[in-house]
Design an enzyme around this catalytic site. Structure first.
Site, PDB file in Angstrom:
ATOM      1  CE  LYS A   1      79.851 -57.787-131.539  1.00  0.00           C
ATOM      2  NZ  LYS A   1      78.937 -56.829-130.878  1.00  0.00           N
TER       3      LYS A   1
ATOM      4  CD  GLU B   1      82.256 -61.298-141.377  1.00  0.00           C
ATOM      5  OE1 GLU B   1      82.917 -62.075-142.073  1.00  0.00           O
ATOM      6  OE2 GLU B   1      81.480 -61.668-140.473  1.00  0.00           O
TER       7      GLU B   1
ATOM      8  CB  SER C   1      74.969 -56.951-124.560  1.00  0.00           C
ATOM      9  OG  SER C   1      74.474 -55.748-125.112  1.00  0.00           O
TER      10      SER C   1
HETATM   11  C1  LIG Z   1      77.557 -56.672-131.139  1.00  0.00           C
HETATM   12  C2  LIG Z   1      76.757 -56.273-129.978  1.00  0.00           C
HETATM   13  C3  LIG Z   1      75.404 -56.659-129.842  1.00  0.00           C
HETATM   14  C4  LIG Z   1      74.629 -57.391-130.888  1.00  0.00           C
HETATM   15  O1  LIG Z   1      75.055 -58.674-131.181  1.00  0.00           O
HETATM   16  P1  LIG Z   1      74.333 -59.992-130.670  1.00  0.00           P
HETATM   17  O2  LIG Z   1      74.992 -61.059-131.451  1.00  0.00           O
HETATM   18  O3  LIG Z   1      72.862 -59.870-130.966  1.00  0.00           O
HETATM   19  O4  LIG Z   1      74.576 -60.094-129.217  1.00  0.00           O
HETATM   20  C5  LIG Z   1      74.734 -56.297-128.670  1.00  0.00           C
HETATM   21  N1  LIG Z   1      75.345 -55.585-127.707  1.00  0.00           N
HETATM   22  C6  LIG Z   1      76.633 -55.193-127.811  1.00  0.00           C
HETATM   23  C7  LIG Z   1      77.233 -54.400-126.700  1.00  0.00           C
HETATM   24  C8  LIG Z   1      77.383 -55.517-128.947  1.00  0.00           C
HETATM   25  O5  LIG Z   1      78.664 -55.104-129.038  1.00  0.00           O
END
Ligand SMILES: *Cc1c(COP(=O)(O)O)cnc(C)c1O
Length: 390
Positions: free
Chosen positions: A84, A106, A372
Site C-alpha cells: 500500500k 477513508e 503483498s
Molecule cells: C489492503 C491489502 C490487500 C488488498 O488490497 P488490494 O488492493 O487488492 O491489493 C492485500 N494485501 C495486503 C497485505 C493489504 O494490506
C-alpha cells in the site's frame, strides 16, 4: 490515459465531485509523462519504502509440493509492511505537485489509513482519515498508529458505522474542501483516473519482478499468483507481463466461510454494476442492492473490485478463483513453518492457492506469488481463531 477498460470504469459521481475529479485527472495526465516527477517517485520508493523488494526463492515450499519452483515477491518487506505504501507515496507526491496541503482518506481495517497518515507525516501534510465508529472500536491499535503519525481520525457513526459510511463522508469532505484537499484512494477502484493511477504506481512491483526474473533466472514466470481485494497488488504485479501471453495470471479472492459469506466478486456471484464511482463487477442482490462482503482478512473484505480486473476477467486475460478462510489459515501457518515468513492474511490466500495450482504444474513451471504484506497485524486475530478451534 484510458478512462475505461472495455465497458468498465468511468466516472459515476455526483456533480459536486466533478471539479475535484477533473483537476486530479488533468494533473495526473501531465505528471504521468513528467520525468522529474517519475524520478521523485522512484527516489522515495527506494529511499523511504525500501525498494527493490527481494525475489525470494522459496525452496522449502517448493520441496513441499515436490515440483516446479516457487518464488515470493516480498512486498511484505516494505516500510509499513505492505504494498500500500507504493501507491500512497505516488498519490501524496501528486497532491504536493497540485499544491494541496491536506490528504483525506477513508479506512476500514485501518491499513490504508496508516499508509496515508505515514506519507502525510513524511511530506509534512495535514491528514484526516474518516473511519466508521464500529471500525474504530474494532481497530483501536491502528487508530492509535494514525494518531501517532499526526493524523486526525474522524469518527463516522451514520449507517452501520463501517467503511462505506466513512467513504461517503470522505468524499463529501473532499468535494467541499477542494482548494487545499486531495483525496487519496487506497486501491485501483473509484472513478477514473484512480484505477489507472493506482495501477501505474503499483506497477513498480512487476517492472522490478520482470527484470529480476530475467537477470537472476534467465526466464519469465509461468504463473503469477496474487490475492485480490480491490485489486491493487495484483494489478501492479501483473501489469508488465500483459504482453507475455505465456505468463498465466491468477487472482485469488476471499472464499470466506460459505456461499453467502465471502468476497468472491469475480470468481463467484458478482455481476456488473456501479459502486464507488465506477462500473465494475460487484456483489449485489437481484434488485441491485450492494451485498456486504465477508472475509477473515479485512483487506479482502470488499464487495467491489477494480474495473481493469473486470475487463481482464471477461477477456480471459487473467483468471480468478478463491480460497476459503480455512484454507487461507492453513497457508498462513504453512509459510510461517516452512519458510520462517509470517504473511498477512490477505497474502495467505495467494499462498493457499498453491494447493490448487501446484498439482497442475510441471517440473519446468516457475511460479511467483505476490506476498503483498506481512502478518504481524494478524497474529492476534489468528491466535484467537486457532484457539477457538482447539
Ligand atoms: C489492503 C491489502 C490487500 C488488498 O488490497 P488490494 O488492493 O487488492 O491489493 C492485500 N494485501 C495486503 C497485505 C493489504 O494490506
Amino acid at each position: 490515459m484510458e478512462a475505461r477498460f472495455g465497458k468498465y470504469g468511468g466516472q459515476f459521481v455526483p456533480e459536486i465531485v466533478m471539479p475535484a475529479l477533473k483537476e486530479t485527472e488533468t494533473a495526473y495526465e501531465e505528471l504521468r509523462e513528467d520525468r522529474e516527477f517519475q524520478n521523485e517517485f522512484k527516489f522515495y520508493l527506494k529511499n523511504y519504502a525500501g525498494r527493490p523488494t527481494l525475489l525470494y526463492d522459496a525452496t522449502k515450499l517448493t520441496e513441499y509440493y515436490g515440483k516446479g519452483r516457487i518464488l515470493l515477491k516480498r512486498e511484505d518487506l516494505l516500510h509499513t509492511g505492505a504494498h500500500k505504501i507504493n501507491n500512497a507515496i505516488g498519490q501524496a507526491l501528486l497532491a504536493r505537485r497540485m499544491g494541496k496541503t491536506r490528504l483525506v482518506a477513508e479506512t476500514g481495517a485501518g491499513q490504508h489509513g496508516v499508509a496515508t497518515a505515514t506519507v502525510a507525516a513524511l511530506f509534512g501534510m495535514d491528514c484526516i482519515v474518516f473511519m466508521g465508529t464500529e471500525d474504530i472500536r474494532r481497530q483501536r491499535l491502528n487508530v492509535f498508529r494514525m494518531e501517532l503519525l499526526g493524523a486526525k481520525v474522524q469518527p463516522v457513526d451514520s449507517g452501520t458505522g463501517t467503511l462505506k459510511d466513512a467513504t461517503s463522508e470522505a468524499i463529501r469532505y473532499w468535494a467541499t474542501n477542494i482548494t487545499d484537499t486531495y483525496y487519496l484512494i487506497g486501491s485501483c477502484v473509484g472513478p477514473h483516473p484512480y484505477p489507472t493511477m493506482v495501477r501505474d504506481f503499483q506497477s513498480c512491483i512487476s517492472r522490478e519482478l520482470r527484470a529480476q526474473c530475467i537477470k537472476d533466472y534467465g526466464r519469465l514466470p509461468s504463473h503469477l499468483v496474487a490475492c485480490v481485494g480491490g485489486g491493487s497488488n495484483s494489478i501492479g504485479f501483473f501489469h508488465e507481463f500483459l504482453e507475455d501471453k505465456r505468463v498465466k495470471m491468477i487472482g485469488v479472492e476471499a472464499g470466506g466461510k460459505s456461499n453467502s459469506e465471502n468476497a468472491k466478486t469475480l470468481s463467484g456471484r458478482g455481476r456488473p454494476g456501479i459502486l464507488h464511482g465506477a462500473y465494475s463487477y460487484l456483489l449485489q442482490t437481484q434488485e441491485g442492492q450492494v451485498v456486504e462482503a465477508y472475509s477473515v482478512s479485512a483487506g479482502l473484505d470488499y464487495p467491489g473490485v477494480g474495473p481493469e480486473h473486470s475487463f481482464f476477467k471477461d477477456e480471459k486475460i487473467a483468471f480468478y478463483d478463491s480460497v476459503t478462510d480455512e484454507e487461507a489459515l492453513e497457508g498462513f501457518k504453512r509459510l510461517a513453518k516452512l519458510e520462517g515468513i509470517i504473511p498477512a492474511l490477505e497474502s495467505a490466500h495467494a499462498i493457499a492457492y498453491l494447493d490448487k495450482l501446484m498439482p497442475q504444474t510441471t517440473e519446468r513451471d516457475f511460479v511467483v506469488v505476490c506476498l503483498s504484506g506481512r502478518g504481524d497485524k494478524d497474529v492476534a486475530s489468528v491466535a484467537e481463531l486457532l484457539g477457538n478451534k482447539q
